[in-house]
Design a protein around this motif. Structure first.
Motif, PDB file in Angstrom:
ATOM      1  N   PHE B   6       0.850  -1.188   0.000  1.00 23.33           N
ATOM      2  CA  PHE B   6       0.000   0.000   0.000  1.00 23.33           C
ATOM      3  C   PHE B   6       0.889   1.242   0.000  1.00 23.33           C
ATOM      4  CE2 PHE B   6      -2.300  -3.415   2.023  1.00 23.33           C
ATOM      5  CZ  PHE B   6      -3.557  -3.344   1.433  1.00 23.33           C
ATOM      6  N   GLU B   7       0.668   2.102  -0.968  1.00 19.19           N
ATOM      7  CA  GLU B   7       1.427   3.357  -1.020  1.00 19.19           C
ATOM      8  C   GLU B   7       0.477   4.512  -0.729  1.00 19.19           C
ATOM      9  OE1 GLU B   7       3.258   3.631  -4.853  1.00 19.19           O
ATOM     10  OE2 GLU B   7       4.703   2.053  -4.422  1.00 19.19           O
ATOM     11  N   ILE B  14       2.766  17.379   7.748  1.00 21.34           N
ATOM     12  CA  ILE B  14       1.556  17.592   8.554  1.00 21.34           C
ATOM     13  C   ILE B  14       0.819  16.262   8.728  1.00 21.34           C
ATOM     14  CG2 ILE B  14       1.133  20.022   7.995  1.00 21.34           C
ATOM     15  CD1 ILE B  14      -0.904  19.016   5.861  1.00 21.34           C
ATOM     16  N   PRO B  15       0.107  16.115   9.868  1.00 20.59           N
ATOM     17  CA  PRO B  15      -0.775  14.944   9.964  1.00 20.59           C
ATOM     18  C   PRO B  15      -1.888  15.054   8.907  1.00 20.59           C
ATOM     19  CG  PRO B  15      -0.518  16.030  12.130  1.00 20.59           C
ATOM     20  CD  PRO B  15       0.088  16.941  11.091  1.00 20.59           C
ATOM     21  N   GLY B  16      -2.617  16.173   8.920  1.00 20.15           N
ATOM     22  CA  GLY B  16      -3.611  16.446   7.880  1.00 20.15           C
ATOM     23  C   GLY B  16      -4.632  15.332   7.699  1.00 20.15           C
ATOM     24  N   ARG B  17      -5.235  15.320   6.526  1.00 25.49           N
ATOM     25  CA  ARG B  17      -6.216  14.274   6.238  1.00 25.49           C
ATOM     26  C   ARG B  17      -5.539  12.919   6.025  1.00 25.49           C
ATOM     27  NH1 ARG B  17      -8.842  18.824   4.394  1.00 25.49           N
ATOM     28  NH2 ARG B  17     -11.012  18.955   5.094  1.00 25.49           N
ATOM     29  N   GLY B  18      -4.250  12.961   5.689  1.00 25.70           N
ATOM     30  CA  GLY B  18      -3.517  11.706   5.526  1.00 25.70           C
ATOM     31  C   GLY B  18      -3.467  10.895   6.812  1.00 25.70           C
ATOM     32  N   ASP B  34       4.789   5.594   3.321  1.00 25.25           N
ATOM     33  CA  ASP B  34       4.329   6.978   3.269  1.00 25.25           C
ATOM     34  C   ASP B  34       5.210   7.683   2.242  1.00 25.25           C
ATOM     35  OD1 ASP B  34       3.202   9.433   3.920  1.00 25.25           O
ATOM     36  OD2 ASP B  34       3.213   8.984   6.073  1.00 25.25           O
ATOM     37  N   VAL B  35       4.764   7.693   0.992  1.00 25.07           N
ATOM     38  CA  VAL B  35       5.620   8.139  -0.110  1.00 25.07           C
ATOM     39  C   VAL B  35       6.123   9.571   0.102  1.00 25.07           C
ATOM     40  CG1 VAL B  35       5.744   8.528  -2.608  1.00 25.07           C
ATOM     41  CG2 VAL B  35       4.506   6.549  -1.714  1.00 25.07           C
TER      42      VAL B  35
END
Lengths: 249, 249
Positions: B6-7, B14-18, B34-35
């Motif tokens: 999974f990429e 930032i944490p953000g929506r990711g 976490d590319v």
């Protein structure tokens, strides 16, 4: 309450977020009832919506709520994806389903931003109390966000050579196009001047909107008394001061 | 680019929506990368994100984007639900899955509103250009919206007698609780004073947040260098002027 297989619970009087669900139910030819539009004596009206939101072991944060047999659930994009998949309004492969949900959620993001143009500071306060902020937010929405959102869907149509740019997923119609259609309808109602400027930049989106409008079940629904027109109480509101200034063309 | 199954493509820093996606991948024990955090020389960094968004037959409107084999798709709630269902982080029956998606989307709505507290007028303009409007929007968010959103999840926990109010769906943990946890973490970071006032009203939500924080994989992740702290560039920002005034307690 009714014999219909699918019961939609949504505020009567506005298209709102319920309209995204209604369009899928109509396109699917589902056996459904709009509970909010039933008389109170038949268990309908706004009271039924309020009661349904807080009912059961899994309350809803807000309508729309769909009741299917014993299952009651909410969130418009969730309901639309459920119905779209159940009624075969999207190809059955996993990638198509994931992309359809992606499109549905992106339309929902645009809809939330359209709402914020008239309520940028506080959801529960009147528009008149936040008119100056609304003008600024609406200008940003018209000049930056509408072109960005519709431009995104234009790119999807163009990237998709398989279907000749006719549908988001290629050759086949899929349910998020009903949402994109409703978004464009809402934008045309709320921001007619801005849309005269933006529409020529997104010819694929505008043509898709036309194809959706001409689908027999959608056209019949829109002419029926079940379809509620846009008005200044919903998500999409036409306040001339929030639109582009009138241009002589 | 990597050998991981999974990429995740999301802005580094930032944490953000990711972060909502990262938490599901971590809890699932997935083989993922976490590319955005890889060096550019290894095909990572912000450049890789920008390239991925516009790539392929189905572009994304915005990150996070997940790549699984040949399938590339976007929208954080969509990705979280896909992973949660694939890794069994939700009971397999249809009602549970629909309710989990409903919760995930409701958290996403709260997250979007948290973002708008510092950007009420225009997403692309600086905070400093909309500070006065931000103060008004933040006050509404703190006093009306946080209690409403967290109060909703508190009601869900209480309505759910099956699991003794421990989990949203009853007896079992489910993936939207990772999102609710991250929402509460973000609110505690951004609005510590307001949360001191609200937290006692939602003891079930605060206890659930604690249980999630103590899950071994989540605790390990949060201590790892993979976890990026909140900061003033993300969705949740701590601007003291947007929080409740300091109270002596």
């Amino acid at each position: 309450m009714s014999d219909a297989k699918f019961e939609l619970y949504y505020w009567p009087g506005i298209p709102g977020r319920g309209e995204f669900v209604r369009l899928v139910l109509e396109e699917a030819g589902a056996d459904w009832v709009d509970v909010g539009l039933l008389p109170e004596a038949q268990g309908g009206g706004a009271k039924a919506i309020t009661a349904m939101i807080s009912k059961g072991s899994v309350p809803a944060y807000a309508p729309p709520v769909l009741k299917v047999g014993d299952v009651v659930f909410s969130q418009a994009p969730n309901i639309c994806s459920y119905l779209g998949e159940r009624f075969g309004l999207v190809p059955a492969d996993e990638a198509s389903r994931l992309h359809a949900r992606q499109f549905q959620l992106t339309v929902a993001d645009a809809v939330a931003e359209a709402h914020d143009t008239h309520h940028p500071l506080a959801v529960m306060k009147y528009y008149d109390e936040q008119k100056d902020a609304a003008k600024q937010r609406a200008e940003d929405f018209r000049t930056q966000r509408i072109p960005k959102f519709l431009g995104y869907f234009e790119r999807v149509l163009k990237a998709n050579t398989q279907g000749g740019g006719k549908y988001l997923l290629g050759r086949d119609f899929s349910y998020p196009e009903l949402a994109l259609y409703q978004l464009v309808e809402g934008l045309l109602y709320a921001f007619p001047n801005a849309m005269r400027r933006v529409a020529p930049e997104v010819p694929g989106v505008m043509a898709l909107r036309q194809r959706i409008a001409e689908r027999p079940r959608i056209a019949a629904y829109k002419k029926s008394p079940r379809a509620q027109p846009f008005n200044p109480h919903g998500i999409f509101r036409h306040y001339p001061e929030l639109d582009d200034p009138n241009a002589t063309k």
